[in-house]
Design an enzyme around this catalytic site. Sequence first.
Site: not given
Length: 218
Positions: A5, A28, A30, A32, A61, A63, A132, A170
Site C-alpha cells: 500500500s 495498492h 488508497d 480517500m 481501494h 474509500m 477490512m 487490508d
Amino acid sequence: MIAPSILSADFAHLAEAADSVPTSDWLHVDVMDNHFVPNLTLGLPVVTSLHAATDLPLDCHLMIDDPDRWAPGYAEAGAANVTFHVEAAADAAQTARSIRAAGALAGLAVKPGTELEPYLDVLREFDTLLVMTVEPGFGGQSFMPEVLPKVRLAREHVRSGHLRLFLEVDGGISADTIAQAAEAGADVFVAGSAVFGADDPGRAVEALRDRARAAMAV
C-alpha cells in the site's frame, strides 16, 4: 499475492516507491475523500500518473462517497482492480458491471462491522472481496483478528463453487499477522508500513509472501 500500500510510502516519490517493490503482484492505492472516511489522500489524477510510471497492476481501494459515479473512471484510467465499499454504494451490482465494462476487475469492500451474509448473492458480480482488518481511514493500525470469520465464510463459498473471487485483506498485515489471514482463506494481502517501513521493501514483500505460502500449506 502481495499488494503493498502506497499509503505508507513517501507521496513525493511514488514512482520510486513502486520501483522498490518490483515483485509485487499489485500496487495498492488508497483513495480517500474525507467524507466516507475522515482522511484525505489522493485521487484520479495521481492514479493516472502512477499508472504511467509503473508496470505494476494498480489495485485501487476507493474509500469514498458515491462510488457508483466515480469508480468506473479509475478503471478507465488504467487500474487493474477497482474496489469500492458496499456501505457507500447505491447499486453495487451495476457499479461492478460498469467497472468491468471499463476494463478492470471489480472489488467489493466491507468494513469490520459489516456482516457479509447479506451480500453473498451480489458478490457473484465481483472479482474481489476486500475484508477490512482495521477500520478504514488511516494506516498503521492494529490487525483485528475478529473479522477473520468473514474471510472463512467467503472461502467456504469459493470452495463450494458459489463464488469465484480473490479474497483480499487490508489493515495491520505484517510478518506477525499474515499467517492468520492466510489460514483463514485470504489470498491477497495488503501491507503498508510492513513493506514501505522496512529497510528493503522488496525483500519485505518476499518475506511476507513466504509466510503466507507457508500458512496456506498447513
